[in-house]
Design a protein around this motif. Structure first.
Motif, PDB file in Angstrom:
ATOM      1  N   VAL A 121      -0.489   0.965  25.593  1.00 47.01           N
ATOM      2  CA  VAL A 121      -0.570  -0.043  24.529  1.00 47.01           C
ATOM      3  C   VAL A 121      -1.163   0.609  23.275  1.00 47.01           C
ATOM      4  N   VAL A 122      -0.387   0.545  22.166  1.00 47.45           N
ATOM      5  CA  VAL A 122      -0.852   1.070  20.878  1.00 47.45           C
ATOM      6  C   VAL A 122      -1.103  -0.118  19.951  1.00 47.45           C
ATOM      7  N   LYS A 123      -2.332  -0.215  19.473  1.00 51.87           N
ATOM      8  CA  LYS A 123      -2.704  -1.343  18.624  1.00 51.87           C
ATOM      9  C   LYS A 123      -2.820  -0.890  17.161  1.00 51.87           C
ATOM     10  N   PHE A 124      -2.384  -1.767  16.268  1.00 53.02           N
ATOM     11  CA  PHE A 124      -2.443  -1.504  14.834  1.00 53.02           C
ATOM     12  C   PHE A 124      -3.138  -2.662  14.114  1.00 53.02           C
ATOM     13  N   GLU A 125      -3.655  -2.345  12.962  1.00 56.10           N
ATOM     14  CA  GLU A 125      -4.283  -3.362  12.106  1.00 56.10           C
ATOM     15  C   GLU A 125      -3.211  -4.312  11.576  1.00 56.10           C
ATOM     16  N   LYS A 126      -3.537  -5.594  11.626  1.00 52.29           N
ATOM     17  CA  LYS A 126      -2.595  -6.601  11.136  1.00 52.29           C
ATOM     18  C   LYS A 126      -2.905  -7.007   9.699  1.00 52.29           C
ATOM     19  N   ARG A 127      -4.126  -6.764   9.284  1.00 55.03           N
ATOM     20  CA  ARG A 127      -4.554  -7.168   7.942  1.00 55.03           C
ATOM     21  C   ARG A 127      -4.086  -6.180   6.877  1.00 55.03           C
ATOM     22  N   PHE A 128      -4.299  -6.571   5.604  1.00 57.55           N
ATOM     23  CA  PHE A 128      -3.986  -5.671   4.504  1.00 57.55           C
ATOM     24  C   PHE A 128      -4.936  -4.478   4.530  1.00 57.55           C
ATOM     25  N   MET A 129      -4.419  -3.321   4.211  1.00 51.95           N
ATOM     26  CA  MET A 129      -5.212  -2.098   4.170  1.00 51.95           C
ATOM     27  C   MET A 129      -5.064  -1.443   2.792  1.00 51.95           C
ATOM     28  N   ILE A 130      -6.086  -0.704   2.409  1.00 52.20           N
ATOM     29  CA  ILE A 130      -6.076   0.000   1.116  1.00 52.20           C
ATOM     30  C   ILE A 130      -6.025   1.496   1.376  1.00 52.20           C
ATOM     31  N   TYR A 131      -5.052   2.136   0.751  1.00 54.14           N
ATOM     32  CA  TYR A 131      -4.994   3.594   0.828  1.00 54.14           C
ATOM     33  C   TYR A 131      -5.270   4.154  -0.566  1.00 54.14           C
ATOM     34  N   ASP A 132      -6.369   4.899  -0.664  1.00 52.57           N
ATOM     35  CA  ASP A 132      -6.769   5.496  -1.947  1.00 52.57           C
ATOM     36  C   ASP A 132      -6.085   6.846  -2.079  1.00 52.57           C
ATOM     37  N   ILE A 133      -5.098   6.892  -2.978  1.00 51.63           N
ATOM     38  CA  ILE A 133      -4.325   8.124  -3.160  1.00 51.63           C
ATOM     39  C   ILE A 133      -5.144   9.123  -3.962  1.00 51.63           C
ATOM     40  N   PRO A 134      -5.226  10.373  -3.527  1.00 51.13           N
ATOM     41  CA  PRO A 134      -6.000  11.377  -4.274  1.00 51.13           C
ATOM     42  C   PRO A 134      -5.518  11.496  -5.723  1.00 51.13           C
ATOM     43  N   VAL A 135      -6.445  11.839  -6.612  1.00 53.06           N
ATOM     44  CA  VAL A 135      -6.132  11.994  -8.037  1.00 53.06           C
ATOM     45  C   VAL A 135      -5.107  13.114  -8.213  1.00 53.06           C
ATOM     46  N   GLU A 136      -4.043  12.824  -8.947  1.00 53.07           N
ATOM     47  CA  GLU A 136      -2.976  13.796  -9.165  1.00 53.07           C
ATOM     48  C   GLU A 136      -2.673  13.921 -10.658  1.00 53.07           C
ATOM     49  N   ARG A 137      -2.160  15.090 -11.048  1.00 52.89           N
ATOM     50  CA  ARG A 137      -1.739  15.315 -12.438  1.00 52.89           C
ATOM     51  C   ARG A 137      -0.348  14.735 -12.657  1.00 52.89           C
ATOM     52  N   VAL A 138      -0.208  14.027 -13.769  1.00 55.34           N
ATOM     53  CA  VAL A 138       1.076  13.421 -14.138  1.00 55.34           C
ATOM     54  C   VAL A 138       1.354  13.747 -15.597  1.00 55.34           C
ATOM     55  N   ILE A 139       2.592  14.053 -15.923  1.00 55.66           N
ATOM     56  CA  ILE A 139       2.980  14.394 -17.294  1.00 55.66           C
ATOM     57  C   ILE A 139       3.725  13.212 -17.908  1.00 55.66           C
ATOM     58  N   THR A 140       3.270  12.733 -19.047  1.00 52.93           N
ATOM     59  CA  THR A 140       3.901  11.598 -19.725  1.00 52.93           C
ATOM     60  C   THR A 140       5.146  12.046 -20.489  1.00 52.93           C
ATOM     61  N   PHE A 141       5.834  11.068 -21.055  1.00 50.30           N
ATOM     62  CA  PHE A 141       7.072  11.355 -21.785  1.00 50.30           C
ATOM     63  C   PHE A 141       6.838  12.258 -22.997  1.00 50.30           C
ATOM     64  N   ASP A 142       5.662  12.118 -23.649  1.00 48.26           N
ATOM     65  CA  ASP A 142       5.341  12.942 -24.809  1.00 48.26           C
ATOM     66  C   ASP A 142       4.582  14.214 -24.412  1.00 48.26           C
ATOM     67  N   ARG A 143       4.779  14.643 -23.157  1.00 49.83           N
ATOM     68  CA  ARG A 143       4.262  15.922 -22.660  1.00 49.83           C
ATOM     69  C   ARG A 143       2.745  15.984 -22.624  1.00 49.83           C
ATOM     70  N   ARG A 144       2.096  14.877 -22.372  1.00 48.35           N
ATOM     71  CA  ARG A 144       0.639  14.839 -22.222  1.00 48.35           C
ATOM     72  C   ARG A 144       0.312  14.782 -20.730  1.00 48.35           C
ATOM     73  N   THR A 145      -0.601  15.646 -20.310  1.00 53.36           N
ATOM     74  CA  THR A 145      -1.016  15.673 -18.908  1.00 53.36           C
ATOM     75  C   THR A 145      -2.192  14.718 -18.701  1.00 53.36           C
ATOM     76  N   VAL A 146      -2.059  13.827 -17.713  1.00 51.22           N
ATOM     77  CA  VAL A 146      -3.132  12.887 -17.392  1.00 51.22           C
ATOM     78  C   VAL A 146      -3.418  12.959 -15.898  1.00 51.22           C
ATOM     79  N   LEU A 147      -4.623  12.553 -15.541  1.00 47.87           N
ATOM     80  CA  LEU A 147      -5.017  12.465 -14.141  1.00 47.87           C
ATOM     81  C   LEU A 147      -4.906  11.014 -13.702  1.00 47.87           C
ATOM     82  N   ALA A 148      -4.003  10.734 -12.785  1.00 46.46           N
ATOM     83  CA  ALA A 148      -3.757   9.366 -12.323  1.00 46.46           C
ATOM     84  C   ALA A 148      -4.501   9.128 -11.012  1.00 46.46           C
ATOM     85  N   ASP A 149      -5.413   8.153 -11.040  1.00 49.79           N
ATOM     86  CA  ASP A 149      -6.174   7.769  -9.844  1.00 49.79           C
ATOM     87  C   ASP A 149      -5.598   6.448  -9.348  1.00 49.79           C
TER      88      ASP A 149
END
Length: 283
Positions: free
Chosen positions: A58-86
């Motif tokens: 028997v494998v049990k899983f959480e039924k409630r809502f869960m939050i996954y915090d994605i690690p901060v990553e670099r993202v490049i905008t349309f005008d070539r600006r680098t931002v850190l997206a958390d």
């Protein structure tokens, strides 16, 4: 072996098999029953259920809502600006059977959520400028990321409830450059305002000087007119007075000359001077 020993063994085995033949699904859980890796049952409602001991897993899983915090990553905008997206995602296991078939474990699921949500964050933010990411367009961006993530993860039995950006920061190496650029812009703006102020001040001063010159010129002109009118009036009065009694007028003028002349310490007058006319008459 005595009957008591046999009885104890039977009772023990009964309790053991009884405990291993049942499993409990709590209110906040959902369970999948596996038999040799094959899914036999899926339980999404709370209760006590029967399973084959030593065979079913028997494998049990959480039924409630869960939050996954994605690690901060670099993202490049349309005008070539680098931002850190958390970013973080709110999710739940919608279909336990599909979840087990495609992902198997929570660790694999976290990795897949990370990859898919980040890829959509990168793609969507890449179509907007840096200023738009920081503006009210942010809500539209998040809604688009959520929609794409829902479509990508539903085949894994996962439901994405929401995707949010906690913050979007500039990388450390860009922060100083942005600060220097903002400072230069403020200095340039201040210099422009100062130059415009000085220009306006010179203009106001020139207009004030012009008005002062006009006022002084008009006043001098009016004074000349008044002075000329006064002298003309005085001349007419003197003429009228002289014509009425010339002797008296002459006496008055000579008396005035006496008064002004006698203030000097030495006065030399020829004998035939008209000024001595009345002195001779006094003998």
């Amino acid at each position: 072996m005595t009957i008591w020993a046999v009885t104890i063994i039977i009772v023990f085995l009964g309790i053991f098999f009884g405990l291993t033949s049942f499993y409990i699904v709590e209110q906040t859980q959902q369970a999948v029953v596996l038999r040799f890796g094959e899914i036999k049952n899926v339980r999404t409602e709370p209760g006590v259920y029967l399973k084959a001991p030593f065979i079913d897993n028997v494998v049990k899983f959480e039924k409630r809502f869960m939050i996954y915090d994605i690690p901060v990553e670099r993202v490049i905008t349309f005008d070539r600006r680098t931002v850190l997206a958390d970013t973080y995602a709110i999710w739940r296991i919608e279909d336990p059977k599909r979840f087990i078939e495609t992902l198997g474990t929570m660790e694999v699921a976290m990795t897949r959520i990370d990859d898919i949500v980040y890829s959509h964050v990168r793609d969507v933010i890449g179509t907007y400028s840096f200023s738009e990411v920081l503006s009210i367009q942010r809500l539209k961006i998040l809604e688009e990321i959520k929609k794409r993530s829902v479509n990508s993860l539903k085949d894994f039995g996962i439901s994405i409830i929401d995707v949010r950006l906690k913050r979007t920061d500039l990388p450390q190496e860009n922060t100083q450059a942005v600060y220097e650029r903002m400072k230069s812009e403020r200095y340039a703006m201040a210099a422009q305002l100062r130059a415009e102020g000085e220009k306006e001040a010179q203009k106001m001063k020139a207009e004030a000087d012009k008005k002062v010159s006009i006022i002084k010129s008009d006043a001098q002109k009016e004074a000349e007119i008044i002075r000329g009118t006064g002298e003309a009036s005085a001349t007419n009065i003197y003429s009228e007075a002289y014509s009425q009694d010339m002797d008296f007028y002459e006496l008055q003028k000579i008396t005035q000359i006496y008064k002004e002349s006698f203030e000097k310490s030495i006065l030399v007058i020829p004998n035939d001077s008209p000024l001595l006319k009345y002195f001779y008459n006094m003998k």
